[in-house]
Design an enzyme around this catalytic site. Structure first.
Site, PDB file in Angstrom:
ATOM      1  N   TYR A 133      72.648  34.637   8.723  1.00 54.90           N
ATOM      2  CA  TYR A 133      73.187  34.834  10.129  1.00 54.90           C
ATOM      3  C   TYR A 133      72.144  34.414  11.176  1.00 54.90           C
ATOM      4  CZ  TYR A 133      77.162  38.225   9.665  1.00 54.90           C
ATOM      5  OH  TYR A 133      78.175  38.755   9.465  1.00 54.90           O
ATOM      6  N   THR A 159      77.143  31.699   7.862  1.00 59.05           N
ATOM      7  CA  THR A 159      78.186  32.445   8.486  1.00 59.05           C
ATOM      8  C   THR A 159      78.368  32.186   9.955  1.00 59.05           C
ATOM      9  OG1 THR A 159      78.065  34.128   6.778  1.00 59.05           O
ATOM     10  CG2 THR A 159      79.313  34.582   8.751  1.00 59.05           C
ATOM     11  N   HIS A 270      86.404  36.863   7.670  1.00 60.12           N
ATOM     12  CA  HIS A 270      85.451  37.812   7.669  1.00 60.12           C
ATOM     13  C   HIS A 270      86.379  39.220   6.941  1.00 60.12           C
ATOM     14  CE1 HIS A 270      81.234  38.082   9.116  1.00 60.12           C
ATOM     15  NE2 HIS A 270      81.397  39.383   8.552  1.00 60.12           N
ATOM     16  N   ARG A 273      87.479  41.500  10.222  1.00 61.01           N
ATOM     17  CA  ARG A 273      86.482  42.329  10.809  1.00 61.01           C
ATOM     18  C   ARG A 273      85.826  41.662  12.046  1.00 61.01           C
ATOM     19  NH1 ARG A 273      84.161  45.897   7.138  1.00 61.01           N
ATOM     20  NH2 ARG A 273      81.852  46.068   7.881  1.00 61.01           N
ATOM     21  N   GLY A 324      85.293  41.104  -1.491  1.00 62.97           N
ATOM     22  CA  GLY A 324      84.523  41.912  -0.676  1.00 62.97           C
ATOM     23  C   GLY A 324      84.565  43.373  -0.720  1.00 62.97           C
TER      24      GLY A 324
HETATM   25  C1  FNR Z   1      81.160  41.850   5.310  1.00 63.34           C
HETATM   26  N1  FNR Z   1      81.198  40.594   5.464  1.00 63.34           N
HETATM   27  C2  FNR Z   1      80.094  39.963   5.802  1.00 63.34           C
HETATM   28  N2  FNR Z   1      80.023  38.646   5.628  1.00 63.34           N
HETATM   29  C3  FNR Z   1      78.959  37.846   6.053  1.00 63.34           C
HETATM   30  O1  FNR Z   1      78.902  36.553   6.148  1.00 63.34           O
HETATM   31  N3  FNR Z   1      77.763  38.730   6.389  1.00 63.34           N
HETATM   32  C4  FNR Z   1      77.588  39.893   6.165  1.00 63.34           C
HETATM   33  O2  FNR Z   1      76.575  40.426   6.413  1.00 63.34           O
HETATM   34  C5  FNR Z   1      78.949  40.646   5.883  1.00 63.34           C
HETATM   35  N4  FNR Z   1      78.769  42.009   6.122  1.00 63.34           N
HETATM   36  C6  FNR Z   1      79.953  42.810   5.524  1.00 63.34           C
HETATM   37  C7  FNR Z   1      79.999  44.082   5.436  1.00 63.34           C
HETATM   38  C8  FNR Z   1      81.002  44.833   4.805  1.00 63.34           C
HETATM   39  C9  FNR Z   1      80.934  46.343   4.654  1.00 63.34           C
HETATM   40  C10 FNR Z   1      82.261  44.259   4.605  1.00 63.34           C
HETATM   41  C11 FNR Z   1      83.378  44.882   3.889  1.00 63.34           C
HETATM   42  C12 FNR Z   1      82.406  42.678   4.829  1.00 63.34           C
HETATM   43  C13 FNR Z   1      82.508  39.834   5.143  1.00 63.34           C
HETATM   44  C14 FNR Z   1      82.460  39.562   3.648  1.00 63.34           C
HETATM   45  O3  FNR Z   1      81.669  38.629   3.090  1.00 63.34           O
HETATM   46  C15 FNR Z   1      83.968  38.781   3.228  1.00 63.34           C
HETATM   47  O4  FNR Z   1      84.307  37.888   4.145  1.00 63.34           O
HETATM   48  C16 FNR Z   1      85.005  40.005   3.410  1.00 63.34           C
HETATM   49  O5  FNR Z   1      84.633  41.193   2.968  1.00 63.34           O
HETATM   50  C17 FNR Z   1      86.346  39.235   2.548  1.00 63.34           C
HETATM   51  O6  FNR Z   1      87.428  40.321   2.637  1.00 63.34           O
HETATM   52  P1  FNR Z   1      87.785  41.612   1.597  1.00 63.34           P
HETATM   53  O7  FNR Z   1      87.780  40.962   0.375  1.00 63.34           O
HETATM   54  O8  FNR Z   1      86.870  42.593   2.145  1.00 63.34           O
HETATM   55  O9  FNR Z   1      89.177  41.592   2.192  1.00 63.34           O
END
Ligand code: FNR
Length: 351
Positions: A133, A159, A270, A273, A324
């Site tokens: 990031y 990301t 993501h 999110r 995830g």
């Molecule tokens: C994430 N995700 C995420 N992605 C990323 O690039 N850097 C990060 O720091 C985070 N942090 C993060 C924390 C938590 C608690 C979650 C649940 C997700 C997103 C993650 O990489 C991914 O894109 C999603 O979680 C995929 O979707 P599902 O499998 O959770 O539905």
């Protein structure tokens, strides 16, 4: 009977995780942005994709192994980058890195990790990939990439879908913050989940280790606008290994990334999110695959909850998939045994 024995799918893991974790932590993992329309659509859209069985094909010899970005893996899935994983279960980052090496699958360690990058790399070796990031300006982004490279990371995930951190209502309502600010309601939440609280306290409250000094603080809500096309160019010039750009939903962006020579893209919203109006990645994936041609490496995540979802993503154009929330919920539900169980369930179902 261990709690992992009660996990038969990722929804079981989620239910058990909810009963074990303080509400604040469960909601951080499970929550999404806005009204959570995108997060729900990620899961529901898979129901609209159907698999057509074919007849009279000899399937006595099968293999799940696959290649992605020039590496051979035993399965077509890995572990997506997630910040602050040790909140789900102590040492979660290391447990994931260990299992990645053991089972030959990729595991992505996030910039917002609470475990030292060195420790993760020595556990996961080349199966651990670094997710970047760009917080606190492009210079710091490049610096972090250089640190990761000097430790030995070979694959970098940039990301790009967090130009501005989204409002997540569950987190706002619960007063979730990194670093923690513990008021009365958080105190009560922790007190009524003593197993989690004692375990987490005794192993040290997780903190984002890459952001420890005054002029380099981690603000969860800080924008990550330092990443633009110019930054990507600079990153390309300092990173010797593979770079994959995560958070792509637009065909135009996908085509441009291919044209600037990036190694692969990662189609994702993501996990819902970030942008509640975003489309479900599974709906966009076939269009992106058509636009990029059959050979360009595409990873996929968001909403994968069982093996048939993985098959649907692969059939819709993904070369590789990432999980995830199912991973973190399994860890929260049953620690290492939970992690092993969920990966075995996905593997068995796929096979
Ligand atoms: C994430 N995700 C995420 N992605 C990323 O690039 N850097 C990060 O720091 C985070 N942090 C993060 C924390 C938590 C608690 C979650 C649940 C997700 C997103 C993650 O990489 C991914 O894109 C999603 O979680 C995929 O979707 P599902 O499998 O959770 O539905």
């Amino acid at each position: 009977m261990g709690r992992e024995e009660k996990i038969f799918d990722s929804f079981d893991a989620c239910r058990i995780s909810q009963s074990k974790l303080p509400k604040l932590i469960f909601d951080f993992i499970e929550g999404a942005t806005g009204r959570e329309i995108a997060a729900n659509a990620n899961v529901n859209s898979f129901n609209e994709v159907k698999l057509l069985p074919r007849a009279l094909i000899d399937v006595s010899e099968r293999s799940l192994s696959t290649s992605f970005l020039g590496e051979k893996f035993c399965f077509p899935f890995g572990i997506a980058p997630m910040g602050m994983c040790n909140l789900a279960y102590p040492n979660a980052d290391i447990l994931m890195a260990n299992i990645a090496k053991e089972r030959n699958l990729p595991h992505c360690i996030a910039t917002a990790t609470s475990t030292n990058l060195e420790e993760v790399h020595s556990a996961g070796e080349d199966k651990s990939w670094f997710q970047l990031y760009v917080l606190n300006g492009p210079e710091r982004g490049l610096e972090l990439a250089k640190i990761a490279q000097s430790i030995g990371y070979k694959t970098l995930i940039l990301t790009v879908d967090v130009p501005q951190a989204a409002r997540r209502l569950r987190e706002l309502r619960n007063g979730f913050n990194v670093p923690f600010k513990i008021g009365m309601s958080q105190f009560i939440d922790f007190a009524i989940h003593p197993v989690w609280s004692i375990r987490t306290l005794s192993s040290g409250i997780p903190k984002p280790v890459l952001f420890q000094n005054e002029d380099n603080k981690f603000e969860r809500t800080a924008n990550r606008m330092g990443a633009d096309w110019d930054f990507l160019n600079q990153l390309r010039s300092i990173w010797d290994g593979k770079i994959i750009v995560k958070g792509i939903l637009s065909i135009e962006d996908a085509k441009k990334l291919k044209s600037v020579g990036i190694d692969g893209i990662w189609v994702s919203n993501h996990g819902g999110r970030q942008l509640d109006g975003a489309p479900a990645p599974i709906d966009i994936l076939p269009l992106i695959r058509d636009a990029l041609g059959k050979d360009f490496p595409i990873a996929f995540d968001s909403g994968l909850r069982d093996a048939s979802d993985i098959v649907k993503a692969l059939a819709s154009g993904a070369d590789f998939t990432f999980l995830g929330r199912p991973i973190l919920h399994s860890l929260a539900a049953a620690g290492k045994a939970g992690l092993e169980k969920i990966l075995s369930i996905f593997t068995e179902e796929l096979y």
